[in-house]
Design a protein around this motif. Structure first.
Motif, mmCIF file in Angstrom:
data_model
loop_
_atom_site.group_PDB
_atom_site.id
_atom_site.type_symbol
_atom_site.label_atom_id
_atom_site.label_comp_id
_atom_site.label_asym_id
_atom_site.label_seq_id
_atom_site.Cartn_x
_atom_site.Cartn_y
_atom_site.Cartn_z
ATOM 1 N N ASN A 400 0.807 -1.231 0.000
ATOM 2 C CA ASN A 400 0.000 0.000 0.000
ATOM 3 C C ASN A 400 0.834 1.273 0.000
ATOM 4 O O ASN A 400 0.416 2.286 -0.552
ATOM 5 N N ILE A 401 2.033 1.214 0.631
ATOM 6 C CA ILE A 401 2.849 2.434 0.677
ATOM 7 C C ILE A 401 3.345 2.855 -0.708
ATOM 8 O O ILE A 401 3.769 3.989 -0.903
ATOM 9 N N MET A 402 3.262 1.949 -1.677
ATOM 10 C CA MET A 402 3.705 2.293 -3.033
ATOM 11 C C MET A 402 2.694 3.215 -3.724
ATOM 12 O O MET A 402 2.979 3.790 -4.746
ATOM 13 N N TRP A 403 1.502 3.285 -3.173
ATOM 14 C CA TRP A 403 0.455 4.082 -3.797
ATOM 15 C C TRP A 403 0.316 5.397 -3.076
ATOM 16 O O TRP A 403 -0.232 5.458 -1.968
ATOM 17 N N GLU A 404 0.780 6.446 -3.730
ATOM 18 C CA GLU A 404 0.792 7.753 -3.063
ATOM 19 C C GLU A 404 -0.616 8.239 -2.743
ATOM 20 O O GLU A 404 -0.847 8.944 -1.771
ATOM 21 N N SER A 405 -1.559 7.851 -3.591
ATOM 22 C CA SER A 405 -2.919 8.369 -3.386
ATOM 23 C C SER A 405 -3.629 7.690 -2.215
ATOM 24 O O SER A 405 -4.708 8.110 -1.825
ATOM 25 N N LEU A 406 -3.011 6.657 -1.652
ATOM 26 C CA LEU A 406 -3.666 5.942 -0.546
ATOM 27 C C LEU A 406 -3.061 6.405 0.780
ATOM 28 O O LEU A 406 -1.901 6.143 1.059
ATOM 29 N N PRO A 407 -3.857 7.119 1.612
ATOM 30 C CA PRO A 407 -3.303 7.606 2.878
ATOM 31 C C PRO A 407 -2.794 6.448 3.736
ATOM 32 O O PRO A 407 -3.396 5.369 3.731
ATOM 33 N N ALA A 408 -1.706 6.697 4.473
ATOM 34 C CA ALA A 408 -1.096 5.641 5.283
ATOM 35 C C ALA A 408 -2.123 5.046 6.240
ATOM 36 O O ALA A 408 -2.937 5.763 6.815
ATOM 37 N N GLY A 409 -2.081 3.747 6.385
ATOM 38 C CA GLY A 409 -2.955 3.071 7.340
ATOM 39 C C GLY A 409 -4.361 2.824 6.819
ATOM 40 O O GLY A 409 -5.176 2.220 7.498
ATOM 41 N N GLN A 410 -4.634 3.322 5.597
ATOM 42 C CA GLN A 410 -5.994 3.131 5.102
ATOM 43 C C GLN A 410 -6.090 1.908 4.188
ATOM 44 O O GLN A 410 -5.136 1.564 3.509
ATOM 45 N N PHE A 411 -7.246 1.271 4.193
ATOM 46 C CA PHE A 411 -7.450 0.120 3.331
ATOM 47 C C PHE A 411 -7.729 0.582 1.902
ATOM 48 O O PHE A 411 -8.107 1.717 1.661
ATOM 49 N N ARG A 412 -7.581 -0.364 0.962
ATOM 50 C CA ARG A 412 -7.795 -0.014 -0.440
ATOM 51 C C ARG A 412 -9.263 0.210 -0.752
ATOM 52 O O ARG A 412 -9.622 0.797 -1.764
ATOM 53 N N HIS A 413 -10.124 -0.305 0.099
ATOM 54 C CA HIS A 413 -11.551 -0.254 -0.192
ATOM 55 C C HIS A 413 -12.296 -0.150 1.111
ATOM 56 O O HIS A 413 -11.914 -0.758 2.099
ATOM 57 N N ARG A 414 -13.418 0.628 1.101
ATOM 58 C CA ARG A 414 -14.028 0.886 2.413
ATOM 59 C C ARG A 414 -14.751 -0.320 2.982
ATOM 60 O O ARG A 414 -15.053 -0.354 4.163
ATOM 61 N N ASP A 415 -15.017 -1.334 2.168
ATOM 62 C CA ASP A 415 -15.646 -2.532 2.731
ATOM 63 C C ASP A 415 -14.622 -3.573 3.204
ATOM 64 O O ASP A 415 -14.984 -4.624 3.700
ATOM 65 N N HIS A 416 -13.340 -3.281 3.028
ATOM 66 C CA HIS A 416 -12.343 -4.249 3.526
ATOM 67 C C HIS A 416 -12.319 -4.238 5.045
ATOM 68 O O HIS A 416 -12.286 -3.187 5.665
ATOM 69 N N ARG A 417 -12.335 -5.433 5.643
ATOM 70 C CA ARG A 417 -12.306 -5.521 7.099
ATOM 71 C C ARG A 417 -10.869 -5.611 7.595
ATOM 72 O O ARG A 417 -10.578 -5.381 8.747
ATOM 73 N N PHE A 418 -9.976 -6.041 6.720
ATOM 74 C CA PHE A 418 -8.551 -6.104 7.062
ATOM 75 C C PHE A 418 -7.766 -6.221 5.761
ATOM 76 O O PHE A 418 -8.331 -6.537 4.712
#
Ligand code: SAH
Length: 466
Positions: A400-418
């Motif tokens: 996930n850290i490779m994706w600049e648009s994804l804030p740190a600690g956030q999941f790729r999708h809001r329905d992801h539980r982990f």
């Protein structure tokens, strides 16, 4: 019809984050059968109450119905908490009901002290039924009965109660319990029950329904009323399904954008291609696609003659309809059509229809399951269905850290539980091998980075032949 939810968790105002409703605002939501207002009668650091007031339009309720009858005007529907309140919970508190919270993800997964009060709630089965339904789930139940008419005490008691439930519980669980049990208590005809309801029963009952002593009564009452389609309510429910589908589409589109420009094939295509290759290599003929969504993998499986029987299962009725459309099931030649079956079901429940297959694929599904429920899924798949080969893919959180648009600690999708690191995924997979007698190997999916690995990860399980 009023539902209040109070917490003494501190800071209590976090309730606003959990419910996605700002404590300082009064908000109104239009529903097909009336309006819902959300407001906070009290907000302080140690005590916070959110109120959902349902204002049902009695004329709207009968509009569009062919069989007019006076009873449709003269009934208690607008005034009591019936399944309209359930629909309102799903509509207005939908994100909280799903256990998702962007701003306070840990809190959404944590049991907190909660008190829910509903007035006026019908209970066909009296105070005793209220206790039978809610106590096994851990609630302290207080039910105050209402007389039918205070001017005429001889008329006796009404079936209506003011119910207060107290428990230290996850907000999502409280909402799921209310969502399902309010219509069960009411047990009157009011809204449509179809396949979609079976799906909701399974989805919202995950983790508690199968162990509930009143499981039979709950299921029977919940699914009983097959007639009287309450068109307005149905429209609302369908919208809800479309929303979750849109989320899946968004997820795949967003991930595809995140992939480096030179990668011609999207990450999702690579996942499906990898899953297909493993299934082909295993020599499997009868295969399962569990959590098949809109049938992207099913399309690829159908193109391979090796697979003589293909079953796609999903908990979402709407996804299965989309899959049927996408695969043009209605126009498929008979021989092709005979190879494919779409079934609705939840991976949380043991299911005889999943037995006797050579292989199963579970592509980007496990991260949508609640962690406490994973154990049920493991038994359903590895113990009861027990295919010789199982392919599971899930995001690799390290990437996930490779994706600049994804804030740190956030999941790729809001329905992801982990989202798991490679080590977490592998530790989970090793546990499965030990408990159910499989071996496992791992494959990276997508462009691999030396430090953080590939964006997606795959585990291939093979049963140890006795
Ligand atoms: N495998 C598909 C879809 C992935 S999206 C693909 O790769 O394209 C995740 C899917 O899992 C959704 O369709 C969702 O409805 C389904 N799902 C979530 N929880 C489930 C459960 N408990 N049982 C069965 N399917 C579930």
């Amino acid at each position: 019809m009023l539902l209040t939810i109070t917490t003494t968790h501190q800071p209590a105002t976090d309730l606003g984050y959990l419910l996605y409703k700002h404590p300082a605002r009064v908000q109104t939501f239009k529903l097909a059968f009336g309006e819902a207002h959300v407001f906070y009668p009290e907000t302080s650091e140690d005590h916070c109450t959110a109120a959902l007031l349902l204002d049902i339009n009695p004329v709207g309720l009968v509009r569009g119905k062919k069989d007019f009858a006076l009873s449709q005007y003269v009934n208690d529907r607008p005034y009591v908490a019936s399944s309209f309140l359930s629909v309102a919970i799903a509509q207005v508190y939908g994100t909280a009901l799903n256990g998702t919270c962007k701003d306070r993800p840990e809190l959404a997964q944590t049991p907190i002290p909660l008190e829910a009060t509903m007035s006026v709630l019908p209970s066909r089965g009296g105070a005793e039924l209220l206790t039978r339904l809610f106590e096994p789930l851990g609630y302290t139940v207080s039910a105050e009965p209402h007389v039918l008419d205070s001017q005429f005490p001889d008329w006796g008691m009404s079936p209506y109660y003011t119910l207060t439930l107290t428990h230290t519980v996850r907000l999502a669980d409280l909402l799921s319990h209310l969502y399902m049990l309010i219509p069960v208590l009411d047990n009157d005809k009011h809204y449509y029950v179809g396949d979609g309801e079976v799906q909701k029963l399974l989805a919202k009952g995950e983790g508690w329904l199968s162990g509930h002593p009143e499981k039979d009564l709950i299921t029977r009452r919940y699914l009983k009323h097959q007639r009287s389609l309450q068109r307005a309510a149905l429209e609302q429910l369908v919208d809800e399904d479309t929303d979750s589908l849109k989320q899946d589409e968004e997820e795949i589109a967003a991930e595809d954008q995140l992939i480096e420009p030179e990668a011609k094939i999207s990450l999702h295509q690579q996942r499906l291609g990898a899953a297909l290759a493993v299934l082909k290599n295993s020599g499997a003929q009868r295969v399962l696609d569990l959590g098949c969504g809109e049938g992207r993998l099913l399309r690829l499986l159908l193109d391979e003659k090796q697979f003589t029987e293909i079953v796609g299962m999903d908990v979402s009725h709407r996804s299965l309809e989309m899959a049927a459309d996408r695969l043009k099931l209605d126009h498929m030649p008979d021989r092709q059509r005979a190879r494919l079956t779409l079934i609705q079901g939840s991976l949380m429940y043991r299911d005889a229809r999943l037995q006797g297959f050579d292989a199963a694929a579970v592509v980007e599904v496990i991260e949508h399951l609640d962690p406490p429920r994973l154990a049920a899924f493991e038994r359903v798949l590895f113990e009861f269905a027990h295919p010789a080969t199982v392919v599971i893919t899930t995001p690799n959180a390290e990437y996930n850290i490779m994706w600049e648009s994804l804030p740190a600690g956030q999941f790729r999708h809001r329905d992801h539980r982990f989202e798991w690191t490679r080590a977490e995924f592998q530790a989970w997979a090793e546990g499965i091998c030990e408990r159910f007698g499989y071996t496992v190997r791992y494959l990276p999916i997508g462009p691999e980075d030396a430090t953080v690995g590939a964006p997606s990860q795959m585990a291939v399980f093979d049963v140890i032949q006795q």
